[in-house]
Scaffold this active site. Structure first.
Site, PDB file in Angstrom:
ATOM      1  CG  ASP A 139      27.260 -51.741 -47.602  1.00  0.00           C
ATOM      2  OD1 ASP A 139      28.056 -52.457 -48.221  1.00  0.00           O
ATOM      3  OD2 ASP A 139      26.711 -52.090 -46.547  1.00  0.00           O
ATOM      4  CD  GLU A 185      33.082 -53.805 -52.659  1.00  0.00           C
ATOM      5  OE1 GLU A 185      32.654 -53.559 -53.797  1.00  0.00           O
ATOM      6  OE2 GLU A 185      32.717 -54.798 -52.002  1.00  0.00           O
ATOM      7  CG  ASP A 186      34.389 -46.192 -51.522  1.00  0.00           C
ATOM      8  OD1 ASP A 186      34.314 -46.281 -52.763  1.00  0.00           O
ATOM      9  OD2 ASP A 186      34.628 -45.132 -50.928  1.00  0.00           O
TER      10      ASP A 186
END
Length: 400
Positions: free
Chosen positions: A27, A289-290
């Protein structure tokens, strides 16, 4: 001639980005990259409000975990404290008001006082409120991207912005010149050597295949490493950030070579050095995600450990990306790709050793495909450009 004092000065557009850290580094990783890219564009004032500075500091060494407010790379970083939004440095005073653009990352929710301030600040122009959601390859994203969500009681409208892999979505994050930097770095042997020295790991030998390993707890690490140890055809080296490998795994394999395998534990690095790590390795195991996105831009074969969700909701997201990513792979390589990703993500982790042997045997095909995938992604408009266009469209609509 117009006097210089008569020339209008372009207004600085203010952006507030709100982020609650749920996925440890995914995040805040997405939020920080977004803030940095927005700040690099002309005449934008960026403020990033984060609830966990300790997680932030793992990927950005300049973060002071005790500071209430700090400024890094022209970005105001503000601690989002649980005891109130006023203490977080935000203000609802009418003379200040909220930002011109408010980005709520991953549906984290905004402080109620800040929402109230947005409702009051309708002049000189109302704030544009965007819920930037998680990246997904699922087909429904095309239909939901950009949809409005009117507030039930206040004169506010929030719009959903869905990153994705198709032209009807919010796109995939990328900054200008990324691939040029990747190529220039890899072509500079001295820079690569200096990079490995900083990480306190040797440069890979000519007969060695190196992979980076970043995974959630519960990944089938032992069978993967055992398979590398017993590989008669290839030498392997694994580079893992500190804390990723459980102690029993470190105790079992250590940092010295065992069979065909060597393991090196490295410190956590900032985002730019993490990019370099992905570029330097032959294979990348990533999570969340990153790192998942950055592995795709690295143009290397990769294995994604998706963030597990209740009721196995993450499986649909995983399969949707597999369906997109595997297109164009030869049948044998496609089967190997699907088998390893399933063994890595879906419990019980059966067949991981066999799946790894099959997948690693397909590295030439997988490497070529990773290059093609990166090129196809690069031909599309990136997330920030789509976000700025969306904000401009919303602003034009509000001013009609």
């Amino acid at each position: 001639m117009i006097a210089s004092e008569d020339v209008p000065v372009a207004r600085v557009e203010s952006w507030d980005l709100f982020c609650r850290v749920v996925d440890n580094y995914g995040d805040i990783g997405v939020a920080w990259r977004l803030a940095r890219q927005l700040a690099s564009t002309a005449r934008r004032a960026i403020r990033l409000v984060v609830d966990d500075l300790h997680a932030f500091a793992r990927i950005e060494s300049r973060i002071d975990t005790d500071a209430q407010c700090q400024r890094i790379d022209a970005i105001d970083v503000v601690r989002w404290r649980a005891d109130g939004w006023r203490e977080a440095g935000l203000t609802a005073e009418p003379t200040a008001g909220p930002a011109d653009v408010v980005v709520e990352l991953f549906g984290c929710g905004l402080p109620q006082g800040y929402i109230d301030a947005m409702a009051r600040a309708t002049t000189p122009r109302p704030a544009i409120w965007i819920d930037l959601e998680y990246l997904s390859a699922e087909s429904w994203v095309d239909d939901f991207h950009g949809l409005p969500s009117p507030h039930p009681t206040l004169p506010l409208v929030k719009h959903f912005f869905y990153p994705g892999f198709g032209p009807k979505t919010g796109g995939v994050p990328i900054e200008a010149g990324l691939d040029d930097r990747r190529i220039a770095f890899l072509e500079d042997a001295a820079e690569v050597d200096a990079f490995w020295r900083r990480l306190q790991a040797p440069r890979p030998a000519t007969n060695e295949t190196r992979l980076s390993l970043f995974a959630y707890a519960g990944a089938p690490l032992a069978p993967l490493l055992e398979a590398m140890t017993d590989d008669p055809a290839r030498r392997w080296s694994v580079v893992a950030p500190e804390g990723v490998l459980p102690r029993e795994i470190e105790a079992c394999f250590g940092v010295d070579a065992r069979g065909s395998l060597s393991i090196f534990t490295i410190p956590f690095v900032d985002q730019d050095d993490y990019d370099r790590l992905l570029w330097c390795c032959d294979i990348n195991f990533v999570r969340g995600e990153d790192s998942f996105v950055r592995a795709q831009w690295a143009a290397r074969p990769f294995v994604w450990h998706i963030y597990p969700q209740a009721d196995d909701a993450h499986k649909k997201k995983l399969h949707a990306f597999e369906d997109r990513y595997e297109g164009g792979l030869p049948r044998a390589a496609r089967d190997a790709q699907r088998a390893l990703w399933e063994a890595w993500n879906v419990q019980p982790h059966e067949g991981c050793t066999k799946a790894w042997a099959h997948w690693s045997g397909m590295l030439p095909e997988l490497s070529a495909h990773a290059q093609v995938w990166r090129q196809n992604l690069a031909s599309q408009t990136g997330l920030v450009d789509r976000l700025l266009s969306f904000v401009a469209e919303r602003r034009a609509a509000l001013l009609k």
